[in-house]
Design a protein around this motif. Structure first.
Motif, PDB file in Angstrom:
ATOM      1  N   MET A 125      -8.392   2.911  -3.286  1.00  0.00           N
ATOM      2  CA  MET A 125      -9.843   2.515  -2.717  1.00  0.00           C
ATOM      3  C   MET A 125     -10.403   1.639  -1.413  1.00  0.00           C
ATOM      4  O   MET A 125      -9.315   0.603  -1.212  1.00  0.00           O
ATOM      5  CB  MET A 125     -10.572   2.234  -3.726  1.00  0.00           C
ATOM      6  CG  MET A 125     -11.816   1.627  -3.600  1.00  0.00           C
ATOM      7  SD  MET A 125     -12.875   1.055  -5.380  1.00  0.00           S
ATOM      8  CE  MET A 125     -11.515  -0.435  -5.916  1.00  0.00           C
ATOM      9  N   GLN A 126     -11.080   1.809  -0.849  1.00  0.00           N
ATOM     10  CA  GLN A 126     -11.156   0.979   0.290  1.00  0.00           C
ATOM     11  C   GLN A 126     -11.962  -0.302   0.308  1.00  0.00           C
ATOM     12  O   GLN A 126     -13.218  -0.614  -0.458  1.00  0.00           O
ATOM     13  CB  GLN A 126     -12.345   1.755   0.910  1.00  0.00           C
ATOM     14  CG  GLN A 126     -13.034   1.521   2.339  1.00  0.00           C
ATOM     15  CD  GLN A 126     -11.949   1.164   4.076  1.00  0.00           C
ATOM     16  OE1 GLN A 126     -11.389   2.283   3.674  1.00  0.00           O
ATOM     17  NE2 GLN A 126     -11.415   0.027   4.121  1.00  0.00           N
ATOM     18  N   GLN A 179      -7.356   2.784  11.581  1.00  0.00           N
ATOM     19  CA  GLN A 179      -6.430   3.040  10.064  1.00  0.00           C
ATOM     20  C   GLN A 179      -5.120   4.149  10.241  1.00  0.00           C
ATOM     21  O   GLN A 179      -5.527   5.075  10.663  1.00  0.00           O
ATOM     22  CB  GLN A 179      -7.491   3.398   8.399  1.00  0.00           C
ATOM     23  CG  GLN A 179      -8.135   2.240   7.979  1.00  0.00           C
ATOM     24  CD  GLN A 179      -8.517   2.679   6.764  1.00  0.00           C
ATOM     25  OE1 GLN A 179      -9.779   4.139   6.575  1.00  0.00           O
ATOM     26  NE2 GLN A 179      -8.745   2.026   5.588  1.00  0.00           N
ATOM     27  N   THR A 180      -4.303   3.911   9.966  1.00  0.00           N
ATOM     28  CA  THR A 180      -3.077   5.048   9.156  1.00  0.00           C
ATOM     29  C   THR A 180      -3.432   6.179   8.705  1.00  0.00           C
ATOM     30  O   THR A 180      -4.377   6.060   7.502  1.00  0.00           O
ATOM     31  CB  THR A 180      -1.778   4.721   9.218  1.00  0.00           C
ATOM     32  OG1 THR A 180      -1.683   3.948   7.433  1.00  0.00           O
ATOM     33  CG2 THR A 180      -1.229   3.131  10.130  1.00  0.00           C
ATOM     34  N   ALA A 224      -2.741   5.375   4.945  1.00  0.00           N
ATOM     35  CA  ALA A 224      -3.681   4.211   4.352  1.00  0.00           C
ATOM     36  C   ALA A 224      -5.219   5.360   4.011  1.00  0.00           C
ATOM     37  O   ALA A 224      -5.944   4.689   3.167  1.00  0.00           O
ATOM     38  CB  ALA A 224      -3.907   3.273   5.365  1.00  0.00           C
ATOM     39  N   LEU A 281      -5.347   7.355   1.230  1.00  0.00           N
ATOM     40  CA  LEU A 281      -5.031   5.947  -0.104  1.00  0.00           C
ATOM     41  C   LEU A 281      -6.498   5.539  -0.283  1.00  0.00           C
ATOM     42  O   LEU A 281      -7.503   5.201  -1.669  1.00  0.00           O
ATOM     43  CB  LEU A 281      -4.236   5.309   0.329  1.00  0.00           C
ATOM     44  CG  LEU A 281      -3.625   4.306  -1.315  1.00  0.00           C
ATOM     45  CD1 LEU A 281      -2.679   5.086  -2.242  1.00  0.00           C
ATOM     46  CD2 LEU A 281      -2.349   2.953  -1.190  1.00  0.00           C
ATOM     47  N   ALA A 282      -7.129   5.375   0.323  1.00  0.00           N
ATOM     48  CA  ALA A 282      -8.581   4.634   0.339  1.00  0.00           C
ATOM     49  C   ALA A 282      -9.405   6.191  -0.139  1.00  0.00           C
ATOM     50  O   ALA A 282     -10.560   5.370  -0.997  1.00  0.00           O
ATOM     51  CB  ALA A 282      -9.211   4.531   1.874  1.00  0.00           C
ATOM     52  N   LYS A 307      -3.223   9.671  -4.052  1.00  0.00           N
ATOM     53  CA  LYS A 307      -1.722   8.761  -3.977  1.00  0.00           C
ATOM     54  C   LYS A 307      -0.579   9.568  -3.659  1.00  0.00           C
ATOM     55  O   LYS A 307       0.692   9.425  -2.999  1.00  0.00           O
ATOM     56  CB  LYS A 307      -1.559   8.397  -5.369  1.00  0.00           C
ATOM     57  CG  LYS A 307      -2.115   7.400  -5.821  1.00  0.00           C
ATOM     58  CD  LYS A 307      -2.347   6.627  -7.044  1.00  0.00           C
ATOM     59  CE  LYS A 307      -3.586   5.447  -6.751  1.00  0.00           C
ATOM     60  NZ  LYS A 307      -3.542   5.223  -8.514  1.00  0.00           N
ATOM     61  N   GLY A 340       4.693   9.678  -2.235  1.00  0.00           N
ATOM     62  CA  GLY A 340       3.123   8.465  -1.798  1.00  0.00           C
ATOM     63  C   GLY A 340       3.878   7.682  -0.596  1.00  0.00           C
ATOM     64  O   GLY A 340       4.833   7.322  -0.425  1.00  0.00           O
ATOM     65  N   VAL A 341       3.028   6.931  -0.515  1.00  0.00           N
ATOM     66  CA  VAL A 341       3.767   5.484   0.369  1.00  0.00           C
ATOM     67  C   VAL A 341       4.530   4.657  -0.630  1.00  0.00           C
ATOM     68  O   VAL A 341       3.878   4.561  -1.570  1.00  0.00           O
ATOM     69  CB  VAL A 341       2.413   4.644   1.024  1.00  0.00           C
ATOM     70  CG1 VAL A 341       2.367   3.770   1.167  1.00  0.00           C
ATOM     71  CG2 VAL A 341       1.535   5.596   1.594  1.00  0.00           C
ATOM     72  N   TYR A 342       5.247   4.058   0.484  1.00  0.00           N
ATOM     73  CA  TYR A 342       6.377   3.998  -0.200  1.00  0.00           C
ATOM     74  C   TYR A 342       6.996   1.778   0.635  1.00  0.00           C
ATOM     75  O   TYR A 342       6.691   0.998  -0.213  1.00  0.00           O
ATOM     76  CB  TYR A 342       7.797   4.151  -0.890  1.00  0.00           C
ATOM     77  CG  TYR A 342       8.847   3.454  -1.529  1.00  0.00           C
ATOM     78  CD1 TYR A 342       8.331   3.035  -2.795  1.00  0.00           C
ATOM     79  CD2 TYR A 342       9.597   2.787  -0.475  1.00  0.00           C
ATOM     80  CE1 TYR A 342       9.521   2.461  -2.985  1.00  0.00           C
ATOM     81  CE2 TYR A 342      10.771   1.954  -0.930  1.00  0.00           C
ATOM     82  CZ  TYR A 342      10.806   1.117  -2.458  1.00  0.00           C
ATOM     83  OH  TYR A 342      11.442   0.835  -3.393  1.00  0.00           O
ATOM     84  N   ALA A 387       5.395   1.599   4.273  1.00  0.00           N
ATOM     85  CA  ALA A 387       4.789   1.761   4.635  1.00  0.00           C
ATOM     86  C   ALA A 387       4.736   1.138   6.205  1.00  0.00           C
ATOM     87  O   ALA A 387       4.167   0.692   6.815  1.00  0.00           O
ATOM     88  CB  ALA A 387       3.201   0.703   4.258  1.00  0.00           C
ATOM     89  N   CYS A 407       2.366   7.040   7.947  1.00  0.00           N
ATOM     90  CA  CYS A 407       1.980   5.548   7.691  1.00  0.00           C
ATOM     91  C   CYS A 407       1.919   4.853   8.838  1.00  0.00           C
ATOM     92  O   CYS A 407       1.923   3.607   8.899  1.00  0.00           O
ATOM     93  CB  CYS A 407       3.484   4.873   6.179  1.00  0.00           C
ATOM     94  SG  CYS A 407       4.816   4.690   7.187  1.00  0.00           S
ATOM     95  N   LEU A 420      -1.576   7.300  13.058  1.00  0.00           N
ATOM     96  CA  LEU A 420      -3.553   6.184  13.202  1.00  0.00           C
ATOM     97  C   LEU A 420      -4.367   7.247  12.773  1.00  0.00           C
ATOM     98  O   LEU A 420      -4.242   8.530  13.866  1.00  0.00           O
ATOM     99  CB  LEU A 420      -4.168   5.320  14.498  1.00  0.00           C
ATOM    100  CG  LEU A 420      -2.981   4.975  14.611  1.00  0.00           C
ATOM    101  CD1 LEU A 420      -3.668   4.078  16.448  1.00  0.00           C
ATOM    102  CD2 LEU A 420      -3.239   3.408  13.329  1.00  0.00           C
TER     103      LEU A 420
END
Lengths: 102, 374
Positions: free
Chosen positions: A1-2, A32-33, A36, A39-40, A44, A57-59, A61, A81, A84
């Motif tokens: 969530m953003q 933002q990357t 991210a 994820l926002a 996931k 998923g992101v581990y 970053a 990650c 951009l």
């Protein structure tokens, strides 16, 4: 969530852009990357591992663990990650091994 | 591309080295893998105190701006989005931006590659929603993205508690902090009282049994001190298992490595001048042993002065006088942070010198390897 406003850093991003993940249009902030921004948007699971097809998923970053590989604008297995997000960027999950050779 | 000095890594150590080197008129190329400078400082909203005398206490996020504002000089070239990927036969480094690869003909190299977080392995550790504490901090403070709604922190060192504090302040519910040993590892009183004030529970003598969920973390089971299983609903698991120096660049440059548990595991050997076993390679920052920000900034300065001295931008006498003062400040700051870190660093330096029959400078006790300051 953003996050709209950071409790310490206030507001940072001001330019909203659109990119595509697995053909779905999604909103992101410029700066933002890619991982991210996903994820926002509640994404996931970025992809699946090549052998056992387990969710990834992101581990870390920071661009070292390679858990966040995605296909970005036609290039497979990009570390998302540290990349951009950009207006109109086309992003999709990696499934299986990368294409090799010509 | 030709230059006097190439600095690999644009975190606090690399920036500190670049500021020092350019102030003496050396031509410097700074290579940074990321799209922006600052390294870990970029996501550190915590206040850094106990910094070198020329700094004052401030947040990492604002220190980045202070450091980078000192880089606006024509003798510095900054290459963002560039990675060092190899060395040529002549010993020069090769860098790439993903499109072109080229050689940097530098007379000396400073590698300030920093540190990486150690992974924590348990059943389910690869499930999305499990990430390092540092990753959660990046998402929160750099990306302005909530990494989850309900978090469990694994590990109780000061970094773990700092990230817990930042997650909590952003409105994320902290379920608990899990620690395998019988005591909380951090001795930071401010962070400990923050946990107490906000009723954040600690599970001591406890380990993760498993993590489960469909496509992402939904549940985790903890084995507590009495051998009981505790099941909790969380969507974010952060692990804080310490940091280790990043070594690829040193391996490429054939630098000798050694092992020190206190300094974070494997790391390059180096002299009192922060010179590695490869005479053209100096090092700085967490790559020279995991430490606090104050020490990171100082080691960048010492490495830069040593390189400047060998390139004759500064006389040996002036350089030694400055380095003695910097080592003294390093001793004060690092001892305050963790005396064992300083002792391990001195042990490593002493060994480098004795192996080569090189004299130690006056400020190091030749017998004990300890510092001789007042």
């Amino acid at each position: 969530m953003q996050m709209v406003e950071h409790p310490i850093l206030g507001r940072k991003f001001d330019q909203e852009i659109t990119f595509y993940f697995n053909e779905q249009p999604l909103k992101a902030w410029e700066g933002q990357t890619v991982s991210a921004a996903l994820l926002a948007n509640g994404v996931k699971e970025l992809g699946r591992s090549r052998k056992l097809a387990q969710a990834r998923g992101v581990y870390c970053a920071t661009g070292r663990c390679c858990s966040c590989f995605l296909t970005i604008d036609g290039l497979e297995h990009v570390i998302s990650c540290t990349t951009l997000v950009q207006e109109g960027m086309v992003v999709s999950s990696n499934v299986g091994d990368p294409k090799r050779g010509k | 591309m030709e230059t006097d000095l190439v600095i690999v890594g644009g975190g606090p150590a690399g920036l500190s080295a670049a500021i020092t080197a350019t102030s003496y008129g050396a031509d410097v190329i700074l290579i940074e893998e990321s799209f922006s400078l600052g390294g870990q400082l970029r996501q550190q909203t915590q206040l850094h105190a106990n910094l070198p005398s020329k700094f004052f206490a401030e947040r990492g996020t604002s220190l980045v701006k202070r450091l980078t504002s000192q880089l606006e000089t024509p003798n510095l070239k900054i290459l963002r989005n560039h990675t060092m990927i190899g060395a040529y036969k002549n010993g020069h480094i090769g860098v790439t931006n993903g499109k072109t690869t080229f050689e940097i003909e530098a007379k000396k190299n400073i590698i300030a590659s920093g540190a990486a977080e150690n992974a924590w392995i348990f059943p389910g550790w690869t499930l999305p929603g499990v990430m390092t504490a540092g990753a959660a901090q990046i998402l929160l403070n750099r990306e302005f993205v909530y990494p989850g709604k309900q978090v469990m922190m694994i590990g109780s060192n000061s970094f773990a508690l700092e990230v817990v504090k930042q997650l909590y302040e952003c409105g994320i519910s902290v379920q608990a902090i899990v620690e395998a040993s019988e005591t909380i590892l951090s001795r930071d009183q401010a962070l400990l009282s923050m946990c107490k004030k906000n009723n954040i529970p600690f599970f001591l003598n406890s380990t993760i049994e498993s993590v489960s969920g469909s496509g992402h973390v939904e549940k985790m089971t903890i084995r507590t001190s009495e051998g009981m299983m505790e099941e909790l609903e969380v969507d974010l698991i952060c692990t804080a298992n310490g940091f280790s120096p990043i070594l690829e660049a040193f391996q490429i440059m054939s630098c000798d490595l050694t092992h020190s548990e206190v300094l974070g595991g494997w790391l390059p050997t180096y002299s009192v001048n922060f010179q590695t076993s490869n005479p053209s390679v100096y090092l700085a920052g967490n790559a020279a042993g995991i430490t606090s920000l104050g020490s990171i900034l100082l080691t960048g300065e010492i490495a830069a002065l040593s390189a400047l001295e060998s390139l004759q931008f500064i006389s040996e006498r002036d350089s030694n006088r400055k380095k003695a003062a910097l080592w003294e400040e390093l001793y004060q700051i690092e001892t305050f942070f963790n005396k064992d870190t300083m002792l391990a660093r001195l042990e490593l330096v002493k060994h480098y010198h004795s192996e080569r029959g090189l004299p130690l400078p006056d400020f190091v006790d030749p017998l004990k390897g300890e510092m001789l300051f007042g």
